[in-house]
Motif scaffolding. Structure first.
Motif, PDB file in Angstrom:
ATOM      1  N   UNK A  24      -4.244  -6.693  -3.070  1.00  0.00           N
ATOM      2  CA  UNK A  24      -2.794  -6.684  -3.271  1.00  0.00           C
ATOM      3  C   UNK A  24      -2.307  -5.310  -3.733  1.00  0.00           C
ATOM      4  N   UNK A  25      -3.086  -4.667  -4.581  1.00  0.00           N
ATOM      5  CA  UNK A  25      -2.736  -3.326  -5.053  1.00  0.00           C
ATOM      6  C   UNK A  25      -2.805  -2.342  -3.889  1.00  0.00           C
ATOM      7  N   UNK A  26      -3.819  -2.456  -3.057  1.00  0.00           N
ATOM      8  CA  UNK A  26      -3.956  -1.582  -1.890  1.00  0.00           C
ATOM      9  C   UNK A  26      -2.759  -1.751  -0.960  1.00  0.00           C
ATOM     10  N   UNK A  31       2.408   0.474   1.177  1.00  0.00           N
ATOM     11  CA  UNK A  31       3.854   0.387   1.405  1.00  0.00           C
ATOM     12  C   UNK A  31       4.573   1.541   0.712  1.00  0.00           C
ATOM     13  N   UNK A  32       4.241   1.791  -0.554  1.00  0.00           N
ATOM     14  CA  UNK A  32       4.889   2.864  -1.315  1.00  0.00           C
ATOM     15  C   UNK A  32       4.576   4.240  -0.735  1.00  0.00           C
ATOM     16  N   UNK A  33       3.327   4.452  -0.350  1.00  0.00           N
ATOM     17  CA  UNK A  33       2.939   5.751   0.199  1.00  0.00           C
ATOM     18  C   UNK A  33       3.592   6.001   1.553  1.00  0.00           C
ATOM     19  N   UNK A  34       3.671   4.996   2.388  1.00  0.00           N
ATOM     20  CA  UNK A  34       4.336   5.148   3.684  1.00  0.00           C
ATOM     21  C   UNK A  34       5.815   5.477   3.487  1.00  0.00           C
ATOM     22  N   UNK A  42       5.495  14.020   0.636  1.00  0.00           N
ATOM     23  CA  UNK A  42       4.120  14.498   0.556  1.00  0.00           C
ATOM     24  C   UNK A  42       3.249  13.686   1.505  1.00  0.00           C
ATOM     25  N   UNK A  43       2.074  14.197   1.812  1.00  0.00           N
ATOM     26  CA  UNK A  43       1.087  13.438   2.583  1.00  0.00           C
ATOM     27  C   UNK A  43       0.100  12.811   1.618  1.00  0.00           C
ATOM     28  N   UNK A  44      -0.291  11.589   1.892  1.00  0.00           N
ATOM     29  CA  UNK A  44      -1.234  10.874   1.050  1.00  0.00           C
ATOM     30  C   UNK A  44      -2.450  10.461   1.848  1.00  0.00           C
ATOM     31  N   UNK A  45      -3.570  10.345   1.162  1.00  0.00           N
ATOM     32  CA  UNK A  45      -4.787   9.778   1.734  1.00  0.00           C
ATOM     33  C   UNK A  45      -5.167   8.595   0.860  1.00  0.00           C
ATOM     34  N   UNK A  46      -5.034   7.394   1.387  1.00  0.00           N
ATOM     35  CA  UNK A  46      -5.387   6.165   0.671  1.00  0.00           C
ATOM     36  C   UNK A  46      -6.701   5.657   1.237  1.00  0.00           C
TER      37      UNK A  46
END
Length: 87
Positions: A24-26, A31-34, A42-46
């Motif tokens: 659920x956290x992932x 959603x937040x990073x997108x 910024x660009x994120x790597x999850x």
């Protein structure tokens, strides 16, 4: 156009963290990073990770190499802000 460096967020997907809500956290992080990436912030790597050997303190999330413990979905916006502040 300036090339942006990706910020790194890893979430433990080991058994204990999984049972404590890591999926659920992932999902909330994704959603937040997108949303932030679409806004051009910024660009994120999850990424998911194997067990971090801190099972009693899960869910474990690493933001740019720094470890955070007892993470819940409510912590997601705070973690993203921390990630954005680190350079």
């Amino acid at each position: 156009m300036e090339k942006k460096t990706a910020k790194s967020i890893q979430i433990c997907m080991g058994s204990a963290c999984h049972l404590k809500g890591a999926p659920l956290i992932a999902q909330a992080l994704q959603v937040e990073l997108e949303r932030r990436e679409a806004a051009g912030e910024v660009l994120f790597e999850l990424a998911g990770s194997f067990c971090q050997s801190q099972c009693a303190d899960g869910v474990i999330v690493r933001v740019n190499g720094e470890t955070y413990q007892h993470i819940t979905v409510a912590d997601v916006p705070r973690l993203v802000e921390i990630c954005l502040q680190e350079d």
